[in-house]
Design an enzyme around this catalytic site. Structure first.
Site, PDB file in Angstrom:
ATOM      1  N   VAL A 113       0.841  -1.202   0.000  1.00 37.05           N
ATOM      2  CA  VAL A 113       0.000   0.000   0.000  1.00 37.05           C
ATOM      3  C   VAL A 113       0.873   1.248   0.000  1.00 37.05           C
ATOM      4  CG1 VAL A 113      -1.750   1.280   1.299  1.00 37.05           C
ATOM      5  CG2 VAL A 113      -1.842  -1.214   1.213  1.00 37.05           C
ATOM      6  N   GLU A 114       1.983   1.196   0.730  1.00 42.73           N
ATOM      7  CA  GLU A 114       2.855   2.370   0.869  1.00 42.73           C
ATOM      8  C   GLU A 114       3.639   2.682  -0.393  1.00 42.73           C
ATOM      9  OE1 GLU A 114       3.456   4.658   3.017  1.00 42.73           O
ATOM     10  OE2 GLU A 114       2.367   4.022   4.803  1.00 42.73           O
ATOM     11  N   SER A 115       4.317   1.676  -0.934  1.00 40.56           N
ATOM     12  CA  SER A 115       5.279   1.927  -2.021  1.00 40.56           C
ATOM     13  C   SER A 115       5.113   1.011  -3.217  1.00 40.56           C
ATOM     14  CB  SER A 115       6.699   1.748  -1.471  1.00 40.56           C
ATOM     15  OG  SER A 115       6.910   0.394  -1.086  1.00 40.56           O
ATOM     16  N   TYR A 151      -6.709   4.549   3.401  1.00 38.95           N
ATOM     17  CA  TYR A 151      -5.495   3.751   3.617  1.00 38.95           C
ATOM     18  C   TYR A 151      -5.787   2.450   4.356  1.00 38.95           C
ATOM     19  CZ  TYR A 151      -0.693   3.020   5.476  1.00 38.95           C
ATOM     20  OH  TYR A 151       0.539   2.526   5.828  1.00 38.95           O
TER      21      TYR A 151
END
Length: 447
Positions: free
Chosen positions: A129-131, A235
């Site tokens: 999800v982040e990168s 998120y």
């Protein structure tokens, strides 16, 4: 089972009374009814108990995805926002498969670290999800690496950042720091993983203020009831949606990439500073593949002061160590750091080291010939000027992936990385200036 116990009840009462009062004479029992061999009531009841439901056996050799799903702890959460995020993933077709494939070098290690700490294995998916599982990913706000640490947060959790090395991009160091950070947030927010995950994205202060606001207004304080930034409200359900898909890919018509459930890399000590191109040659692998595992190094060599190790594919580590042990000392590093003295100029320094002025400029990313006493230059020590120029050209550039955010423009991205808009367009085959949030751009950074 109940009616059987009722039929036995008079007999059990009688038996219990005998056991509880051993001095009382045992009543006569008809010869047609045999004396029970035990006076343990639990054993008698066990004879009439319903059989235990059969629990499906865990596969003897689970896939990575099966092992991951077996540790999910947040699957009983039901919310419309999760379903919406699932549909977004489904609508994107095989893009999720490609994204998860990028996690191949890192997922096994991350999952094992999560399991060691007893954390929900959904946490292992956060870098997706982040990168998008890209260790060289940067955000427009300055976050970097698999776990997208901001500079200050990274330093707080011991992630070294300097000219040579940025451990926010080190898969091992950043994973350790991120999991420690999440555990700290979990304790801060009364053992609530959703609030901890939200705080990882928005910051602990933001979540704490939202909680305080709801408490003052006598409102619920669960994640779904808090007034949080739009990005954070998306998120958390996005992470849960990803875990739902991995748990039941067939249900959503998705195909998970085949990733071996085994160690992909090991940490190999190197003793002291080592040229990364030399390391790649010793390991028998491409330089770009070595850099992917060792994305923390900013330059063409490891840090002079450490860390003195490299991450290498597990099947290449032993031979690398053997070859490194026999490598002559003068071949470990094909570069040296030179402190500029008063009266120096590029031509004089180039002649002294037997390299070209162009090689010095490329190595040190100089726009002109101006240098300052007291500063340092990196000097390539290749056998010839031509070879030095080639080495510099291939080892002083690094591709990074940048994920476009809402409000981004080519001008802003080019300014952030110090590159030209025309180069950005060329690297990404862009015909116009329009960008879409979520779009991935390649940026070639000169080191």
């Amino acid at each position: 089972m109940t009616y059987r116990i009722l039929l036995l009840l008079p007999f059990l009462i009688l038996l219990a009374s005998c056991v509880s009062n051993p001095e009382k004479q045992t009543p006569q029992v008809s010869a047609q009814i045999p004396e029970p061999e035990t006076t343990n009531i639990d054993e008698l009841l066990e004879e009439f108990a319903a059989p235990e439901p059969e629990i499906p056996a865990t596969p003897e050799n689970p896939t990575l995805w099966q092992q991951l799903a077996s540790g999910f702890q947040l699957q009983d959460i039901d919310n419309a926002n999760i379903e919406r995020e699932i549909q977004i993933f489904v609508d994107r077709g095989d893009s999720l498969t490609r994204q998860l494939k990028k996690g191949e070098p890192f997922l096994y290690h991350i999952l094992q670290e999560v399991r060691k700490r007893g954390m929900p294995s959904e946490i292992a998916l956060l870098p997706g999800v982040e990168s998008g599982f890209c260790p060289t990913a940067y955000s427009r706000h300055g976050a970097a690496g698999l776990w997208q640490f901001m500079p200050a947060t990274g330093r707080y959790f011991g992630l070294k950042q300097d000219w040579w090395y940025d451990s926010r991009r080190d898969p091992v160091a950043s994973t350790e720091a991120a999991l420690g950070y999440l555990q700290k947030l979990y304790k801060r927010f009364d053992d609530d993983w959703l609030l901890a995950i939200a705080a990882y994205n928005a910051g602990g202060g933001t979540v704490a203020r939202a909680l305080r606001k709801n408490l003052e207004q006598d409102k619920p304080t669960d994640f779904w009831s808090l007034d949080l930034p739009a990005e954070t409200r998306q998120y958390v359900p996005r992470l849960l949606a990803l875990s739902h898909i991995i748990r039941q890919p067939e249900r959503y018509g998705m195909v998970l990439p085949a990733i071996e459930n085994e160690l992909r890399f090991v940490r190999v000590p190197i003793g002291e500073q080592l040229d990364l191109k030399v390391a790649a040659k010793l390991a028998g692998m491409k330089t770009e593949d070595l850099l992917l595992l060792n994305a923390g190094f900013n330059r063409w060599a490891t840090h002079p002061d450490g860390p003195h190790y490299l991450l290498l594919p597990a099947d290449k580590a032993e031979k690398f160590s053997e070859k490194l042990a026999t490598l002559p000392e003068d071949q470990r590093l094909r570069w040296t750091r030179y402190r500029i003295r008063r009266g120096d100029n590029l031509s004089r320094i180039a002649r002294h080291f037997g390299v070209s002025v162009q090689a010095l400029m490329q190595t040190n990313n100089l726009k002109n010939h101006r240098i300052r006493a007291g500063a340092h230059l990196m000097i390539p020590l290749s056998g010839s000027t031509a070879a030095a120029s080639v080495d510099v050209a291939s080892s002083s550039n690094r591709k990074v992936r940048y994920h476009v955010r809402k409000g981004d423009s080519l001008y802003a991205i080019a300014k952030q990385f110090g590159v030209k808009i025309t180069d950005l367009k060329k690297w990404n085959q862009l015909a116009g200036d329009r960008l879409k949030p979520g779009q991935e751009l390649t940026v070639v950074r000169t080191l």
